[in-house]
Design a protein around this motif. Structure first.
Motif, PDB file in Angstrom:
ATOM      1  N   HIS A 125      -4.916   2.125   1.980  1.00 36.28           N
ATOM      2  CA  HIS A 125      -4.332   3.021   0.966  1.00 36.28           C
ATOM      3  C   HIS A 125      -2.819   2.889   0.893  1.00 36.28           C
ATOM      4  N   LYS A 136      -9.308   2.344  -7.962  1.00 38.54           N
ATOM      5  CA  LYS A 136      -8.891   3.612  -7.374  1.00 38.54           C
ATOM      6  C   LYS A 136      -8.954   4.702  -8.438  1.00 38.54           C
ATOM      7  N   HIS A 182       0.565   2.616  -1.874  1.00 26.56           N
ATOM      8  CA  HIS A 182       1.124   2.660  -3.228  1.00 26.56           C
ATOM      9  C   HIS A 182       2.388   1.808  -3.275  1.00 26.56           C
ATOM     10  N   HIS A 209      -8.648   9.835   2.310  1.00 22.97           N
ATOM     11  CA  HIS A 209      -8.085  11.015   2.990  1.00 22.97           C
ATOM     12  C   HIS A 209      -9.164  11.905   3.617  1.00 22.97           C
ATOM     13  N   ASP A 238      -1.078   5.884   2.987  1.00 19.49           N
ATOM     14  CA  ASP A 238      -0.622   6.530   1.755  1.00 19.49           C
ATOM     15  C   ASP A 238       0.840   6.153   1.571  1.00 19.49           C
TER      16      ASP A 238
HETATM   17 ZN   LIG Z   1      -2.416   7.958  -2.377  1.00 17.58          ZN
END
Ligand SMILES: [Zn+2]
Length: 291
Positions: free
Chosen positions: A16, A126, A18, A200, A252
């Protein structure tokens, strides 16, 4: 405190990540991202992919899934375009696995999903149901799930509450009910060949999430979005017992960074064979990355 001993071999896969660039942090994130940053005392300073990769290699991470983002209909913010995700993936193709994003509220979402796989060679999708403002169990999205199942591409669904829009009036109109993993259970039941990763620990619905991961062979989860010290005890207990084949590592990024995450993970003192499963073996299987 050091990194997990198993990371002497830099094989960990972050499920995960970004973009550390303005495409995600400023453009797609908009005001709801600024709310989250204000609330959690982080800044939205951008960085380069070269610096990002250095940070990951330094932490013993060998690959990361780079996620697209298209919540344009619900938020009014521009997407992180799928072509951009594919471009970055191409530039760092030994490191990034590219996952596209389609906005389920757009009329062309099915065509865009096909284009992502067939033209852009993206490896999966996603969805962020809270930002995108949709209920995955709604029959109007069946064609999209069927298409992705036929394409043989795995999907990541957001799980749990979101920090986007934190403490703003009305939470910027975002509805956290769409983050309830029970809405994903329907999709998993109707599409047994669709491989689903719930991103998550799905606070405050971790128990529901664990139940789905236990009962559905095609549903997995990752530990992203939470520093290990703050992850629900029951999630950690399941991760090292019943669900050792189902739980994966994720950060994340750039909200959470790999090195401090992995250092805290080491403090949990999971058995080394479980660490290997969580840090890369389960991800290799889910992504069908040959080793
Ligand atoms: Zn995220």
């Amino acid at each position: 405190m050091g990194s997990p001993a198993v990371l002497e071999e830099p094989r960990a896969i972050d499920m995960h990540a970004h973009q550390p660039t303005s495409e995600f942090l400023h453009d797609a994130g908009g005001q709801m991202m600024r709310d989250a940053a204000d609330r959690f005392g982080t800044d939205l300073e951008t960085d380069t992919y070269d610096n990002m990769l250095e940070e990951y290699r330094d932490a013993g991470v060998g690959r990361a899934v780079l996620l697209g983002w298209d919540a344009e209909t619900n938020t009014g913010n521009p997407p992180v375009p799928n072509d951009y995700v594919a471009e970055v993936r191409d530039e760092y193709d030994d490191f990034f696995v590219g996952f596209g994003s389609v906005d389920p509220l757009k009329d062309d979402c099915v065509e865009e999903a096909i284009r992502c796989v067939e033209d852009l060679d993206l490896s999966g999708f996603k969805f962020q149901q809270i930002a995108q403002g949709f209920d995955p169990s709604d029959p109007e999205h069946e064609e999209l799930w069927e298409t992705i199942e036929d394409l043989g591409a795995p999907v990541v669904f957001h799980g749990g509450n979101s920090t986007l829009g934190a403490c703003s009036p009305g939470g910027r109109g975002l509805k956290i009910k769409y983050g309830n993993p029970m809405l994903i259970d329907d999709v998993a039941a109707n599409h047994p060949d669709l491989q689903i990763l719930i991103a998550h620990p799905a606070y405050p619905w971790e128990k529901e999430q664990l139940a789905i991961c236990q009962q559905k062979g095609n549903v997995y989860m990752d530990l992203s979005g939470w520093m290990p010290r703050y992850i629900d005890d029951q999630v950690l207990h399941y991760a090292k017992t019943l669900l050792t084949d189902k739980v994966m590592f994720g950060t994340d990024y750039p909200m959470l960074e790999p090195k401090p995450w992995l250092e805290q993970f080491a403090e949990l003192e999971f058995d080394e064979d479980v660490q290997r499963k969580i840090l890369w073996e389960n991800a290799e299987e889910f992504l069908e990355i040959a080793t």
